[in-house]
Design a protein around this motif. Structure first.
Motif, PDB file in Angstrom:
ATOM      1  N   THR A  84     -12.844   1.173  -2.534  1.00 11.20           N
ATOM      2  CA  THR A  84     -12.394   2.547  -2.779  1.00 11.20           C
ATOM      3  C   THR A  84     -13.567   3.465  -2.461  1.00 11.20           C
ATOM      4  O   THR A  84     -14.697   3.210  -2.879  1.00 11.20           O
ATOM      5  N   THR A 112       1.310  -3.848  -2.721  1.00 10.68           N
ATOM      6  CA  THR A 112       0.681  -4.105  -4.016  1.00 10.68           C
ATOM      7  C   THR A 112       0.282  -5.572  -4.200  1.00 10.68           C
ATOM      8  O   THR A 112      -0.421  -5.903  -5.157  1.00 10.68           O
ATOM      9  N   HIS A 128       3.128   2.081  -2.034  1.00  7.02           N
ATOM     10  CA  HIS A 128       4.110   1.087  -2.486  1.00  7.02           C
ATOM     11  C   HIS A 128       5.527   1.573  -2.221  1.00  7.02           C
ATOM     12  O   HIS A 128       6.408   0.786  -1.861  1.00  7.02           O
ATOM     13  N   VAL A 182      -6.754   6.910  -6.859  1.00  9.69           N
ATOM     14  CA  VAL A 182      -6.387   5.548  -6.453  1.00  9.69           C
ATOM     15  C   VAL A 182      -4.939   5.257  -6.809  1.00  9.69           C
ATOM     16  O   VAL A 182      -4.180   4.696  -6.000  1.00  9.69           O
ATOM     17  N   TYR A 183      -4.528   5.667  -8.007  1.00 12.28           N
ATOM     18  CA  TYR A 183      -3.152   5.425  -8.453  1.00 12.28           C
ATOM     19  C   TYR A 183      -2.146   6.109  -7.530  1.00 12.28           C
ATOM     20  O   TYR A 183      -1.152   5.495  -7.110  1.00 12.28           O
ATOM     21  N   GLU A 184      -2.406   7.375  -7.205  1.00 13.95           N
ATOM     22  CA  GLU A 184      -1.458   8.115  -6.371  1.00 13.95           C
ATOM     23  C   GLU A 184      -1.331   7.494  -4.981  1.00 13.95           C
ATOM     24  O   GLU A 184      -0.217   7.378  -4.444  1.00 13.95           O
ATOM     25  N   THR A 238     -11.610   8.603  -8.292  1.00 15.37           N
ATOM     26  CA  THR A 238     -10.933   8.754  -9.574  1.00 15.37           C
ATOM     27  C   THR A 238      -9.773   7.775  -9.705  1.00 15.37           C
ATOM     28  O   THR A 238      -9.150   7.386  -8.706  1.00 15.37           O
ATOM     29  N   ALA A 239      -9.478   7.404 -10.943  1.00 18.36           N
ATOM     30  CA  ALA A 239      -8.339   6.530 -11.203  1.00 18.36           C
ATOM     31  C   ALA A 239      -7.048   7.190 -10.723  1.00 18.36           C
ATOM     32  O   ALA A 239      -6.163   6.527 -10.169  1.00 18.36           O
ATOM     33  N   GLY A 240      -6.962   8.513 -10.908  1.00 15.78           N
ATOM     34  CA  GLY A 240      -5.760   9.220 -10.482  1.00 15.78           C
ATOM     35  C   GLY A 240      -5.577   9.189  -8.980  1.00 15.78           C
ATOM     36  O   GLY A 240      -4.464   9.003  -8.477  1.00 15.78           O
ATOM     37  N   LEU A 242      -1.883   4.305  -4.144  1.00 19.62           N
ATOM     38  CA  LEU A 242      -1.174   3.028  -4.249  1.00 19.62           C
ATOM     39  C   LEU A 242       0.302   3.234  -4.583  1.00 19.62           C
ATOM     40  O   LEU A 242       1.175   2.540  -4.041  1.00 19.62           O
ATOM     41  N   ARG A 243       0.600   4.184  -5.457  1.00 21.61           N
ATOM     42  CA  ARG A 243       1.996   4.466  -5.816  1.00 21.61           C
ATOM     43  C   ARG A 243       2.781   4.899  -4.586  1.00 21.61           C
ATOM     44  O   ARG A 243       3.882   4.377  -4.320  1.00 21.61           O
ATOM     45  N   ASP A 244       2.222   5.849  -3.819  1.00 21.39           N
ATOM     46  CA  ASP A 244       2.941   6.355  -2.649  1.00 21.39           C
ATOM     47  C   ASP A 244       3.022   5.295  -1.551  1.00 21.39           C
ATOM     48  O   ASP A 244       4.047   5.173  -0.862  1.00 21.39           O
TER      49      ASP A 244
END
Length: 396
Positions: free
Chosen positions: A313, A306, A299, A291-293, A287-289, A295-297
């Motif tokens: 994935t 990044t 980073h 992957v985002y979480e 899910t996009a969510g 990468l966010r954490d």
């Protein structure tokens, strides 16, 4: 009518747990077969391969810690033996782990973990934030402290799985690249399986090692069916630049916004980032969510991440059990053994699982170190025979 016996031991499931069981069984002289449509697949294709007996310690899991440590001690010799048997590199590294804190709450949590580790006789060293960044310069300036654990290592699970397939083939294990549809039972004894194509495969003993699918095999009596469930994990793979000093030299772990995060650098230049833990049934959608979480954490922990190329994935399913510990050895159904429910420790527990199942196949009993993990702890008939004990207090 029972199927014609075609092997002494039939292993259902060709992931790393099923493969190591088959390899060890063949080495003990059993005519061994594995039934799986894609041997070497499963959760190992998604796992990061942390051999983290110390930093994986959780409150209430001290009994499981003993098994984890026993397996970790076996890993150097196991890796050397498997490398020799397969002719393949496993990506085994004694690189250590650095668990870091990003805020005051995380720092307090790590301090508690450090105290638990010391109480359990484990070696770990508390470091200041400055010392953490001295070890790993790419860490964020806000790191508040951390734990250095040199005894935690890593292996590449994909290479591990491939090497086990080769070692099994060289040891004479027969692969039936088919799906196991149903367990066959005759006169209250497991006698083999029927494949999805209707072929009957007989065996003297059957080992159910199908990961999160272990609880779905038809024909297994209800009171014997292992209580395992799928726990989804999403993982990212990136490519680190080829320069010295390395982008990261050891596994880095943290708790970010209450969620566990790890970054595992491979000597090949791959960086594995994971993992989510989601109770989503059999869904393996990336899910996009998710992957985002990740990468966010990541980073927040290592800002330079990044800038790295994102190469893959994936989502996989860990086999969770009610007490987060594996089910190993004979069941109350004669002829049926289990090797499943390893949850987040499947790669770490590979060596000890192979040894434990080989012992059980030869003797019919579990060795002392594995007795708390008998599948009988979850069956009414078996529980009456087991001494009362609390395996873990952590909820699933």
């Amino acid at each position: 009518m029972s199927p014609t016996r075609t092997s002494d031991v039939l292993v259902i499931g060709g992931g790393i747990i099923g493969l190591v069981t088959a390899w060890r069984a063949a080495q003990r002289g059993f005519a061994t077969a594995v039934v799986d449509p894609a041997p070497g697949g499963g959760a190992a294709q998604v796992a990061a391969g942390m051999l983290a007996a110390v930093t994986e310690l959780h409150h209430g899991e001290q009994t499981l810690l003993g098994l984890n440590l026993a397996s970790a001690r076996r890993y150097p010799d196991f890796a050397a033996e498997l490398t020799d048997a397969s002719g393949q590199d496993l990506g085994y590294r004694r690189c250590g782990t650095l668990a870091v804190a990003l805020d005051a709450d995380d720092r307090a949590h790590l301090r508690e973990l450090h105290a638990l580790q010391r109480q359990s006789g484990l070696e770990s060293e508390w470091l200041s934030g400055r010392d953490c960044r001295r070890l790993e310069p790419m860490l964020a300036p806000g790191v508040r402290g951390g734990l250095r654990v040199d005894g935690d290592h890593q292996v590449d699970p994909r290479r591990l799985a491939a090497a086990l397939v080769t070692a099994c083939e060289r040891a004479g294990v027969v692969f039936h690249r088919k799906r196991a549809e149903r367990l066959t039972v005759a006169r209250e004894r497991a006698t083999g399986v029927v494949t999805g194509e209707g072929e009957e495969l007989g065996a003297g003993q059957v080992v159910l090692a199908a990961g999160s699918l272990s609880g779905r095999l038809a024909g297994v009596p209800e009171d014997v069916l292992p209580p395992v469930r799928p726990v989804k994990g999403q993982v990212l793979r990136l490519t680190m630049p080829d320069h010295r000093p390395p982008f990261l030299s050891r596994t880095v772990r943290a708790v970010v916004r209450g969620g566990a995060l790890y970054l595992v650098p491979r000597e090949s230049g791959e960086l594995v980032v994971g993992a989510t833990s989601e109770e989503m049934g059999w869904d393996t959608t990336v899910t996009a969510g998710g992957v985002y979480e990740l990468l966010r954490d990541a980073h927040e922990l290592v800002p330079g991440i990044t800038e790295l190329p994102l190469t893959e994935t994936r989502a996989g399913l860990r086999p969770g059990s009610p007490d987060n510990a594996p089910l190993l050895g004979p069941t109350v159904l004669d002829g049926l053994l289990l090797a499943t429910g390893h949850y987040r420790n499947g790669v770490l527990l590979t060596p000890v699982t192979g040894d434990v199942l080989a012992h059980a196949l030869v003797t019919g009993e579990l060795p002392e170190e594995a007795r708390p993990f008998t599948p009988k702890r979850f069956s009414a008939a078996g529980a009456q025979q087991q001494p009362a004990r609390t395996l873990t207090e952590q909820p699933a």
